[in-house]
Design a protein around this motif. Structure first.
Motif, PDB file in Angstrom:
ATOM      1  N   LEU A  14      35.869  30.502  38.935  1.00 50.41           N
ATOM      2  CA  LEU A  14      37.006  29.887  37.913  1.00 50.41           C
ATOM      3  C   LEU A  14      36.333  28.272  37.386  1.00 50.41           C
ATOM      4  CD1 LEU A  14      39.552  30.998  40.985  1.00 50.41           C
ATOM      5  CD2 LEU A  14      39.032  31.985  38.803  1.00 50.41           C
ATOM      6  N   TRP A  53      43.817  27.236  39.394  1.00 45.25           N
ATOM      7  CA  TRP A  53      43.476  28.832  38.780  1.00 45.25           C
ATOM      8  C   TRP A  53      42.774  29.714  40.487  1.00 45.25           C
ATOM      9  CZ3 TRP A  53      45.396  31.656  35.953  1.00 45.25           C
ATOM     10  CH2 TRP A  53      45.183  31.352  34.460  1.00 45.25           C
ATOM     11  N   TRP A  89      41.372  31.573  25.239  1.00 45.80           N
ATOM     12  CA  TRP A  89      41.446  31.379  26.572  1.00 45.80           C
ATOM     13  C   TRP A  89      40.501  32.938  26.928  1.00 45.80           C
ATOM     14  CZ3 TRP A  89      41.167  29.496  31.728  1.00 45.80           C
ATOM     15  CH2 TRP A  89      40.658  30.910  32.275  1.00 45.80           C
ATOM     16  N   MET A 105      42.366  37.813  34.234  1.00 43.82           N
ATOM     17  CA  MET A 105      42.114  36.545  33.901  1.00 43.82           C
ATOM     18  C   MET A 105      42.916  36.308  32.777  1.00 43.82           C
ATOM     19  SD  MET A 105      41.306  34.761  36.281  1.00 43.82           S
ATOM     20  CE  MET A 105      41.118  32.667  35.672  1.00 43.82           C
ATOM     21  N   ALA A 109      47.288  34.376  33.234  1.00 46.24           N
ATOM     22  CA  ALA A 109      47.136  33.311  31.761  1.00 46.24           C
ATOM     23  C   ALA A 109      48.318  33.355  30.929  1.00 46.24           C
ATOM     24  CB  ALA A 109      45.570  33.173  30.557  1.00 46.24           C
TER      25      ALA A 109
END
Length: 131
Positions: A14, A53, A89, A105, A109
């Protein structure tokens, strides 16, 4: 994959993701000026977001902050900036992480971004306007 955590990811993963992503944010033509004006200390900001995160993904509980209040206080942020953030992202997670972890992820997000976008838009009518 578990809905609330992804044990294939480590805090180091992360941190690497956050570092790479925010290096790209800083030079992004539209997002860079917004973030660079708001962030005084990039290493500290990256550490804070790694904690965010890690709390979301690993259940660490190390994050202390209020993302909604922070985003609501940014006068120049608009809805289309969230879309740009999410696209960057998606690109970064796809390059930095294994495919399953990247997809996980990206899903997180998208959920978080949608929530923040709605929350900012609820108190700032100009948020939906294009610059």
């Amino acid at each position: 994959m578990d809905e609330t955590t992804d044990q294939s990811l480590s805090r180091a993963d992360l941190a690497r993701l956050v570092d790479c992503f925010y290096e790209r944010i800083q030079v992004h033509p539209e997002l860079g000026p917004i973030f660079n004006a708001a962030v005084d200390d990039w290493p500290e900001h990256k550490a804070l977001l790694t904690s965010f995160w890690a709390s979301v993904v690993l259940g660490e509980g190390s994050f202390r902050g209020n993302p909604m209040a922070v985003h609501r206080a940014l006068p120049d942020i608009r809805a289309h900036h969230f879309d740009q953030w999410l696209l960057l992202w998606q690109q970064t997670t796809g390059e930095v992480l294994e495919a399953d972890a990247a997809t996980y992820m990206q899903t997180l997000a998208n959920r978080i971004g949608h929530h923040l976008s709605r929350g900012v838009g609820a108190v700032r009518p100009e948020f939906m306007m294009q610059d």
